[in-house]
Enzyme design. Sequence first.
Site, PDB file in Angstrom:
ATOM      1  CB  CYS A   7      -0.904  -0.046   1.234  1.00  0.00           C
ATOM      2  SG  CYS A   7      -1.736   1.503   1.565  1.00  0.00           S
ATOM      3  CG  ASP A  33      -3.567  14.632  -3.808  1.00  0.00           C
ATOM      4  OD1 ASP A  33      -4.490  13.907  -3.413  1.00  0.00           O
ATOM      5  OD2 ASP A  33      -2.985  14.467  -4.913  1.00  0.00           O
ATOM      6  CG  HIS A  49      -3.966  -0.977   5.149  1.00  0.00           C
ATOM      7  ND1 HIS A  49      -3.594  -0.271   4.023  1.00  0.00           N
ATOM      8  CD2 HIS A  49      -4.900  -1.861   4.737  1.00  0.00           C
ATOM      9  CE1 HIS A  49      -4.276  -0.726   2.976  1.00  0.00           C
ATOM     10  NE2 HIS A  49      -5.074  -1.695   3.388  1.00  0.00           N
ATOM     11  CG  ASN A  89     -12.898  10.176  -3.984  1.00  0.00           C
ATOM     12  OD1 ASN A  89     -13.949  10.794  -4.095  1.00  0.00           O
ATOM     13  ND2 ASN A  89     -11.739  10.665  -4.390  1.00  0.00           N
ATOM     14  N   GLY A  95     -14.750   6.455  -6.954  1.00  0.00           N
ATOM     15  CA  GLY A  95     -13.546   7.131  -7.445  1.00  0.00           C
ATOM     16  C   GLY A  95     -12.319   6.918  -6.577  1.00  0.00           C
ATOM     17  CG  HIS A 100      -4.071   3.660   3.789  1.00  0.00           C
ATOM     18  ND1 HIS A 100      -2.985   2.974   4.347  1.00  0.00           N
ATOM     19  CD2 HIS A 100      -4.461   4.559   4.725  1.00  0.00           C
ATOM     20  CE1 HIS A 100      -2.758   3.441   5.577  1.00  0.00           C
ATOM     21  NE2 HIS A 100      -3.633   4.421   5.823  1.00  0.00           N
ATOM     22  CG  HIS A 102      -7.318   8.834   1.067  1.00  0.00           C
ATOM     23  ND1 HIS A 102      -7.350   7.528   0.618  1.00  0.00           N
ATOM     24  CD2 HIS A 102      -7.691   9.592   0.006  1.00  0.00           C
ATOM     25  CE1 HIS A 102      -7.729   7.512  -0.648  1.00  0.00           C
ATOM     26  NE2 HIS A 102      -7.943   8.756  -1.046  1.00  0.00           N
ATOM     27  CG  HIS A 104      -9.279  13.740  -1.292  1.00  0.00           C
ATOM     28  ND1 HIS A 104      -8.287  13.859  -2.242  1.00  0.00           N
ATOM     29  CD2 HIS A 104      -9.703  12.460  -1.363  1.00  0.00           C
ATOM     30  CE1 HIS A 104      -8.133  12.701  -2.863  1.00  0.00           C
ATOM     31  NE2 HIS A 104      -8.980  11.827  -2.350  1.00  0.00           N
TER      32      HIS A 104
HETATM   33  P1  AMP Z   1      -8.439   8.693  -4.176  1.00  0.00           P
HETATM   34  O1  AMP Z   1      -8.804   8.777  -5.614  1.00  0.00           O
HETATM   35  O2  AMP Z   1      -9.478   9.293  -3.264  1.00  0.00           O
HETATM   36  O3  AMP Z   1      -8.029   7.307  -3.764  1.00  0.00           O
HETATM   37  O4  AMP Z   1      -7.223   9.656  -3.991  1.00  0.00           O
HETATM   38  C1  AMP Z   1      -5.900   9.262  -3.938  1.00  0.00           C
HETATM   39  C2  AMP Z   1      -5.091  10.537  -3.972  1.00  0.00           C
HETATM   40  O5  AMP Z   1      -3.775  10.206  -3.586  1.00  0.00           O
HETATM   41  C3  AMP Z   1      -5.021  11.195  -5.345  1.00  0.00           C
HETATM   42  O6  AMP Z   1      -5.547  12.513  -5.246  1.00  0.00           O
HETATM   43  C4  AMP Z   1      -3.525  11.196  -5.660  1.00  0.00           C
HETATM   44  O7  AMP Z   1      -3.088  12.375  -6.304  1.00  0.00           O
HETATM   45  C5  AMP Z   1      -2.907  11.047  -4.280  1.00  0.00           C
HETATM   46  N1  AMP Z   1      -1.586  10.429  -4.257  1.00  0.00           N
HETATM   47  C6  AMP Z   1      -1.211   9.271  -4.852  1.00  0.00           C
HETATM   48  N2  AMP Z   1       0.076   9.001  -4.587  1.00  0.00           N
HETATM   49  C7  AMP Z   1       0.531   9.999  -3.802  1.00  0.00           C
HETATM   50  C8  AMP Z   1       1.782  10.300  -3.202  1.00  0.00           C
HETATM   51  N3  AMP Z   1       2.855   9.509  -3.350  1.00  0.00           N
HETATM   52  N4  AMP Z   1       1.886  11.435  -2.448  1.00  0.00           N
HETATM   53  C9  AMP Z   1       0.829  12.242  -2.304  1.00  0.00           C
HETATM   54  N5  AMP Z   1      -0.379  12.018  -2.833  1.00  0.00           N
HETATM   55  C10 AMP Z   1      -0.533  10.923  -3.587  1.00  0.00           C
HETATM   56 ZN    ZN Z   2      -2.216   1.234   3.747  1.00  0.00          ZN
END
Ligand code: AMP
Ligand code: ZN
Length: 115
Positions: A7, A33, A49, A89, A95, A100, A102, A104
Amino acid sequence: MSSDPNCIFCKIVAGQIPSRKVHEDEELLVFHDINPWAPVHVLIVPRVHVASLAATGPEHEALLGRMLTLAPKLMQQLGVTNGFRVVVNTGRDGGQEVDHLHVHVMGGPRPWLKG
Ligand code: AMP
Ligand code: ZN
């Protein structure tokens, strides 16, 4: 499972992948992000996780509460004074790309790229 070796956010939590951190405490990590939709776009991530909001239960109520109540504090700290958007999401049709949990949190002057 408290950590998943495959992950990307677990790797960020473990320090194996760099991130631009804005907050960390015992339970949560917050970083910018990598692909922001708004002038300020951070992700609030639990250290543990949890695959998604759909995988949460009563044992996660306190954690979810902390994630949400942290959002306005972070925005204030980052100079966002005119409102912000909170998005979780969840699942493929929701989406979600990183499996994991999170939150936004997006703010700053419009127009934004998305949302
Ligand atoms: P989601 O679509 O809600 O799963 O959002 C995942 C978010 O993680 C997206 O907005 C990506 O731009 C962001 N993301 C993916 N990899 C990284 C990373 N290494 N560092 C920071 N943000 C990331
Ligand atoms: Zn994780």
